[in-house]
Each structure stands twice: as C-alpha cells, then as structure tokens.
Design a protein around this motif. Structure first.
Motif, PDB file in Angstrom:
ATOM      1  N   SER A 196       0.847  -1.193   0.000  1.00  0.00           N
ATOM      2  CA  SER A 196       0.000   0.000   0.000  1.00  0.00           C
ATOM      3  C   SER A 196       0.884   1.245   0.000  1.00  0.00           C
ATOM      4  O   SER A 196       2.116   1.156  -0.051  1.00  0.00           O
ATOM      5  CB  SER A 196      -0.905  -0.004   1.240  1.00  0.00           C
ATOM      6  OG  SER A 196      -0.131   0.269   2.395  1.00  0.00           O
ATOM      7  N   SER A 197       0.248   2.389   0.056  1.00  0.00           N
ATOM      8  CA  SER A 197       1.024   3.634   0.097  1.00  0.00           C
ATOM      9  C   SER A 197       1.771   3.779   1.423  1.00  0.00           C
ATOM     10  O   SER A 197       2.668   4.621   1.536  1.00  0.00           O
ATOM     11  CB  SER A 197       0.091   4.830  -0.119  1.00  0.00           C
ATOM     12  OG  SER A 197      -0.901   4.862   0.897  1.00  0.00           O
ATOM     13  N   GLU A 198       1.380   2.982   2.436  1.00  0.00           N
ATOM     14  CA  GLU A 198       2.082   2.985   3.721  1.00  0.00           C
ATOM     15  C   GLU A 198       2.504   1.548   4.037  1.00  0.00           C
ATOM     16  O   GLU A 198       1.820   0.840   4.783  1.00  0.00           O
ATOM     17  CB  GLU A 198       1.187   3.534   4.829  1.00  0.00           C
ATOM     18  CG  GLU A 198       0.896   5.017   4.691  1.00  0.00           C
ATOM     19  CD  GLU A 198       0.123   5.545   5.879  1.00  0.00           C
ATOM     20  OE1 GLU A 198       0.619   6.455   6.551  1.00  0.00           O
ATOM     21  OE2 GLU A 198      -0.972   5.018   6.134  1.00  0.00           O
ATOM     22  N   PRO A 199       3.624   1.080   3.469  1.00  0.00           N
ATOM     23  CA  PRO A 199       4.040  -0.309   3.675  1.00  0.00           C
ATOM     24  C   PRO A 199       4.386  -0.585   5.133  1.00  0.00           C
ATOM     25  O   PRO A 199       4.526   0.328   5.949  1.00  0.00           O
ATOM     26  CB  PRO A 199       5.267  -0.436   2.770  1.00  0.00           C
ATOM     27  CG  PRO A 199       5.776   0.945   2.593  1.00  0.00           C
ATOM     28  CD  PRO A 199       4.559   1.828   2.621  1.00  0.00           C
ATOM     29  N   VAL A 200       4.532  -1.881   5.428  1.00  0.00           N
ATOM     30  CA  VAL A 200       4.897  -2.320   6.779  1.00  0.00           C
ATOM     31  C   VAL A 200       6.415  -2.205   6.877  1.00  0.00           C
ATOM     32  O   VAL A 200       7.148  -3.039   6.347  1.00  0.00           O
ATOM     33  CB  VAL A 200       4.417  -3.759   7.025  1.00  0.00           C
ATOM     34  CG1 VAL A 200       4.699  -4.168   8.464  1.00  0.00           C
ATOM     35  CG2 VAL A 200       2.932  -3.880   6.712  1.00  0.00           C
ATOM     36  N   LEU A 201       6.883  -1.169   7.547  1.00  0.00           N
ATOM     37  CA  LEU A 201       8.301  -0.819   7.533  1.00  0.00           C
ATOM     38  C   LEU A 201       9.088  -1.658   8.522  1.00  0.00           C
ATOM     39  O   LEU A 201       8.623  -1.939   9.640  1.00  0.00           O
ATOM     40  CB  LEU A 201       8.475   0.667   7.848  1.00  0.00           C
ATOM     41  CG  LEU A 201       7.800   1.634   6.869  1.00  0.00           C
ATOM     42  CD1 LEU A 201       8.021   3.080   7.323  1.00  0.00           C
ATOM     43  CD2 LEU A 201       8.327   1.432   5.448  1.00  0.00           C
ATOM     44  N   GLY A 202      10.324  -2.018   8.115  1.00  0.00           N
ATOM     45  CA  GLY A 202      11.179  -2.839   8.967  1.00  0.00           C
ATOM     46  C   GLY A 202      11.919  -2.026  10.013  1.00  0.00           C
ATOM     47  O   GLY A 202      12.235  -0.853   9.803  1.00  0.00           O
ATOM     48  N   LEU A 203      12.229  -2.652  11.142  1.00  0.00           N
ATOM     49  CA  LEU A 203      13.040  -2.063  12.196  1.00  0.00           C
ATOM     50  C   LEU A 203      14.418  -2.708  12.175  1.00  0.00           C
ATOM     51  O   LEU A 203      14.590  -3.827  11.685  1.00  0.00           O
ATOM     52  CB  LEU A 203      12.381  -2.277  13.560  1.00  0.00           C
ATOM     53  CG  LEU A 203      11.036  -1.577  13.785  1.00  0.00           C
ATOM     54  CD1 LEU A 203      10.375  -2.094  15.063  1.00  0.00           C
ATOM     55  CD2 LEU A 203      11.229  -0.064  13.867  1.00  0.00           C
ATOM     56  N   ASP A 204      15.382  -2.004  12.746  1.00  0.00           N
ATOM     57  CA  ASP A 204      16.747  -2.541  12.892  1.00  0.00           C
ATOM     58  C   ASP A 204      17.317  -3.005  11.555  1.00  0.00           C
ATOM     59  O   ASP A 204      17.943  -4.074  11.470  1.00  0.00           O
ATOM     60  CB  ASP A 204      16.764  -3.683  13.908  1.00  0.00           C
ATOM     61  CG  ASP A 204      16.262  -3.254  15.267  1.00  0.00           C
ATOM     62  OD1 ASP A 204      16.489  -2.084  15.633  1.00  0.00           O
ATOM     63  OD2 ASP A 204      15.639  -4.070  15.962  1.00  0.00           O
ATOM     64  N   GLY A 205      17.083  -2.224  10.509  1.00  0.00           N
ATOM     65  CA  GLY A 205      17.683  -2.516   9.225  1.00  0.00           C
ATOM     66  C   GLY A 205      16.921  -3.507   8.363  1.00  0.00           C
ATOM     67  O   GLY A 205      17.385  -3.840   7.257  1.00  0.00           O
TER      68      GLY A 205
END
Length: 452
Positions: free
Chosen positions: A131-140
């Motif tokens: 989507s326009s707001e993807p599920v963003l990763g943490l810690d690289g």
C-alpha cells in the motif's frame, strides 16, 4: 499537580518470583497504582510462535495474587502489560482466568476488570503490504514481504498507552493487557492522573524493570516512582538498595543501541538533556526529559514463524588432543550427517562451551578450556528426522578420525545416551511497524465485573 506514585515489583512478572519484603514496603508507601510488565522478546520467538509461556504458571499466579490482594486492600488500580510473556490472546485469557480464580478464593468484593487483546491477523497486515504505507522494517530490515508474512505463525502488536488509558477512563480497577510497550504500562497511569507526557514516559522507562534501576544489583525487588510536577523521582524499596545517579542514568541506556531515545506508539521520549540529582540516599530525581509526538502513529508488530522440530544432544570432551582438534571433530560429524541426509533441508548447530559457545566467532579468547561441553541442535521438518539428525550429529563426534589417535574410543563422552526433544525451533519473521489511523484499532478492549 498532585503527587503520583507507582510501584513496580517485578520487571518480567512470572519469569522469576517477586521479592515479597520490598513489595510490602512499597505497598506501605501508599502508591496510587501497582503495575508490572509480564513479557519480553528477550525470551526469543518460540513462545510467541507456539503460543505458550516460558514462565511457570505457579510463578505467574503467585505474583498476580500478591499484587491483586495488595491493590484491592489499599484500593488502587493494578495494571499488567504483555500478559504471560508474549501478550497473545490466549495469555490474556489465562491471566483473566487467574484473576477471577484468585478473587473467588479470597472472597474479594466486586471490582471492575478490563482487558485488551493485541494479536493481529495476517489479513490485516497483508492489506498494508504494497500500500502507500508499507509495513516498515526495524533494525535494518526491509519492508515486510508477502513471503515472510506467509512464513509467520502468529503476530502481536505492541500497545502504547491508548488501551490502558481507555480502560482507566472506564473505571477499571484491574487491567490485564496484551503485548505492550513496557513504559506505556506506567505512563498510561501517570497520564491518567494529569502528568506531562515527558514525565509520564520517563517514569515508565525507569520503572519497567523494577530494581534494575537500583544498586547494588538485586533483581525482582520493588521500586517506587513518583511525579510531583518538578520531575520524576525513583526510590528503591529494598533497604540495602539505592537508586543513584549512576544506576538510574545507566538504566536509561539499558536494552538499546541508542541511549537517548525511547520510541513508543505515538511518539519519542528524548533523554538527551536529562539531569540527575541525588535527593536522598535511596532516591534520584530526573529532570530535562522531553516528549515529541509522532506525526503519524505507527505500531510495532512482532511475528514468529516455525522453522521445524528440534532435538538437543550433549557431549563432553576432556582429551587434550581431541580439544586441540575440535573443529575437525565437528567437521567429521557434519560430514556424516550430509552423507545420511544430504546438504540441505535441515539445520544442525554445534555450540562449543569452553571454546566459543556464547560469543561464537566474536569470542576474543582463542585458547580453549581444558574441558568442553558441546550442545548439538538438530532441526528438521519432522520429529523423526530431527531426532535422527541430532543423534547422528552427536554420536559421530565419538567416531571422528583424527590422524594421531591410536585408541578406539574415549575422545568424547556423552552426558546422556539419548538426545532430548526440545521445543520446536522458531524465528523472528516480523519486526516492523504498521501505520494506523486509530491507535486503538489493533487493541480491542473488554470489561467485566469480578468478585463475590
């Protein structure tokens, strides 16, 4: 503003029992809330993936009983976050049932119990991928992919203060929470009583692990945190412990690569300009903290996926020549496994304690000890394969063909003849954030009346 006082008796309720003497001293100090966190991802991905607890129920029940009886006796709210190690729905239900049972056995007067869940469906997460707001990763980590989502067995969202505040506003006397940010459990109570966000979140940060913010070291002792309009104070309740400038400031850096920031759903606690003052032998005051609200609320997600069934084997080595050639011994065992099972489709791990079992290749001491313990882990798709895999990897240590060995046996000894069935192996598949319009969306709340 009026004084707000919160006691925390345990940094991970259930993992080891609270110490009752300092807890009772904390209760005698007339707190406004009794609160504790009961979970952590420090325990690894197995409990979340398998929906189990790593803490014994008897220890969980003991601490819940001590806190509930004290809270009801002095008439203050009791708050628990991340129930049962993981905060999954089944763990919340388990704690709710324990509270009901404890209340019935002690004949407690009726009180209002609130609870909330935090499991998230894969369908909800899938909607956000791409989507326009993807599920963003943490810690690289990269943004979450459909492949990793498909490999996931269970997902929980980490609550901020929002469901706790909602249940407090509804008048709940006891709150049992799903997966929660540690500091939000305490910050919600302070915000409910009118504290600033900066003081409330710092109070939560310093209380989350109970006496880990005190010295000398002594876990599971109660500490008391307070907000009085002039900053945050924290006081050790054990008579031999002190909350000092060093211990409190040190705890602010605990469990983080960045010592200055604490991120929660809805903002960031900034500790760069914190100032610490020793105001009595057991109490330190903290001022200068700031809170920056987020422009967009993103909620942390944790997910775990199964790798396979797992067995564990134990072997020991005392022979100096075998120790000097331990890498060749392990290479022989691995080769025999490949000969039997091929080179893929399983995992085989050797941890050599006395050489580098804890730190692996990062171990700076290169000279092995005079005796070694080898822990062999075999992970495979089926129980039968995992057992044989582990058995092969363990027993073949015994048959390693080293050039100068003249005897037929004795280079390796086994602690047990058999290999042991362990918990299935899981891995972290989700360590990401999900954007939400409503910070309560992922945390449905419920209330009930408990007691006679």
């Amino acid at each position: 503003m009026s004084l707000i006082r919160i006691i925390c008796p345990n940094g991970h309720l259930g993992f080891a029992p609270l110490k009752i003497d300092s807890f009772l001293r904390g209760v005698e100090a007339s707190p406004d809330f009794i609160a504790a966190d009961s979970g952590s991802d420090d325990i690894g991905p197995v409990p979340l993936g398998s929906d189990t607890s790593t803490s014994p129920e008897v220890w969980q029940r003991q601490d819940l009983e001590a806190m509930l009886l004290a809270a009801r006796r002095i008439g203050v709210p009791m708050i628990i976050g991340s129930s049962g190690d993981t905060g999954t729905n089944s763990r919340v239900d388990r704690y709710v049932a324990m509270i009901q049972d404890i209340a019935a056995r002690h004949g407690l007067a009726p009180f209002k119990l609130g609870y909330f869940y935090s499991e998230v469906s894969k369908d909800r997460v899938r909607q956000a991928i791409g989507s326009s707001e993807p599920v963003l990763g943490l810690d690289g980590r990269e943004p979450l992919s459909e492949k990793e989502l498909d490999a996931t067995d269970r997902i929980v969202a980490m609550a901020g203060v929002h469901p706790f505040r909602k249940l407090l506003e509804e008048g709940c006397d006891v709150i049992i929470g799903g997966r929660s940010s540690d500091c939000a459990i305490f910050a919600a109570a302070a915000l409910h009583r009118g504290a600033t966000e900066a003081d409330a979140y710092y109070l939560g940060k310093v209380l989350e692990c109970a006496s880990f913010c005190a010295e000398p070291y002594g876990a599971k002792e109660t500490v008391l945190g307070a907000i009085d309009g002039a900053g945050v104070t924290v006081t050790a309740m054990h008579p031999d412990q002190r909350c000092t400038i060093a211990s409190v400031a040190g705890h602010a850096m605990y469990e983080r690569s960045n010592p200055f920031d604490e991120f929660v759903a809805g903002g960031r606690l900034d500790m760069r300009d914190c100032h610490y003052t020793q105001i009595d032998p057991r109490t330190t005051r903290v001022t200068g903290q700031r809170f920056e609200p987020a422009k967009r609320v993103r909620v942390k997600l944790e997910g775990s996926g199964k790798v396979g069934e797992r067995f564990v084997g134990l072997a020991s080595v005392r022979d100096p020549y075998t120790i000097a050639n331990i890498d060749a011994v392990i290479a022989w065992a691995k080769a025999q496994v490949v000969e039997r099972f091929g080179a893929s489709g399983y995992e085989l791990h050797f941890n050599v304690f006395g050489k580098n079992g804890v730190m692996g290749d990062m171990e700076p001491v290169k000279t092995p000890a005079h005796e070694l313990c080898i822990v062999v882990q075999g992970v495979a798709p089926t129980v039968e394969m995992a057992e044989e895999l582990c058995m092969t990897g363990t027993r073949q240590l015994f048959y390693a063909r080293l050039p100068e060995v003249k005897g037929t046996a004795g280079g390796v000894a086994f602690v047990l003849d058999e290999v042991l069935k362990a918990s299935p192996a899981y891995r972290w598949t989700v360590n990401h954030t999900l954007a939400v319009d409503d910070p309560l969306e992922l945390f449905p709340t419920h209330t009930m009346t408990v007691g006679a």
